[in-house]
Design an enzyme around this catalytic site. Sequence first.
Site, mmCIF file in Angstrom:
data_model
loop_
_atom_site.group_PDB
_atom_site.id
_atom_site.type_symbol
_atom_site.label_atom_id
_atom_site.label_comp_id
_atom_site.label_asym_id
_atom_site.label_seq_id
_atom_site.Cartn_x
_atom_site.Cartn_y
_atom_site.Cartn_z
ATOM 1 N N VAL A 1 39.759 27.639 39.939
ATOM 2 C CA VAL A 1 40.886 29.063 40.052
ATOM 3 C C VAL A 1 41.180 29.866 40.875
ATOM 4 O O VAL A 1 39.972 30.719 41.210
ATOM 5 C CB VAL A 1 41.079 29.834 38.847
ATOM 6 N N LYS A 2 42.082 29.576 41.639
ATOM 7 C CA LYS A 2 42.578 30.482 43.402
ATOM 8 C C LYS A 2 43.132 32.005 42.374
ATOM 9 O O LYS A 2 43.851 32.206 41.382
ATOM 10 C CB LYS A 2 43.277 30.000 44.443
ATOM 11 N N ILE A 3 42.661 32.785 43.153
ATOM 12 C CA ILE A 3 42.735 34.266 42.428
ATOM 13 C C ILE A 3 43.473 34.710 43.814
ATOM 14 O O ILE A 3 42.057 35.287 45.047
ATOM 15 C CB ILE A 3 41.742 35.055 41.749
#
Length: 218
Positions: free
Chosen positions: A82-84
């Site tokens: 998951v890219k944040i």
Amino acid sequence: MKFYLDSANLEELKRACSWGIIDGVTTNPSLIAKEGVPLEEHVLKICDLIQGDISAEVVSTSAKEMIEEGLKLSKLHSNIVVKIPLIEEGIKAASVLHKEGVRVNITLCFSAAQALLAAKTGAYIVSPFVGRIDDIGWPGMDLIRDIVQIYGNYGYKTQVLAASIRGPRQVIEAAKAGVHICTLTYKVLEQMFQHPLTQSGLEQFLSDHKKAFDLVSA
Ligand code: G3P
């Protein structure tokens, strides 16, 4: 060093996959938007194509919504990272997601101070954008070297992923700096194959072969 393809284009992914050297994929909202397909539907197609980490970015900006979106994305497929974005709410969300066992790629990193915050969340990956720093006349690779040194000083497990790479030269500089991963556009990967001496050398080999043996078989 791991090579990720920085693309959401399925044709580019298929071609790059055939080389047998791609370890994963990074996407971002701009790359997904170019394909015109909703993220969840498209990222599953990518997971079917590539065995490896597939980064998919949230588009929420509050910690609460990033956590919800991140948990939902991580449940789509075990390969999803998951890219944040590296904002205050993103750091808050990344800390929670890490504790929930979600692998996080903290992106849009432009300083060593930001990279320290990313490591403190327990993030799986941090993505410093080299090219965009160079684009405004600052030394992007200095940031990579600083992060690798700082992470080594404290034994942080967060992997350094050199992103926003503009050409083969930067791949080599990133490799010399000791990054774990480089994410590369299809164009940069293609450039890495090219060298005029390889082309001329092969042409000479084949020409000599033809002269020597085609005559024999004639
Ligand atoms: O996808 C993350 C990063 O590699 C994008 O960089 O500057 O090519 O848009 P850029």
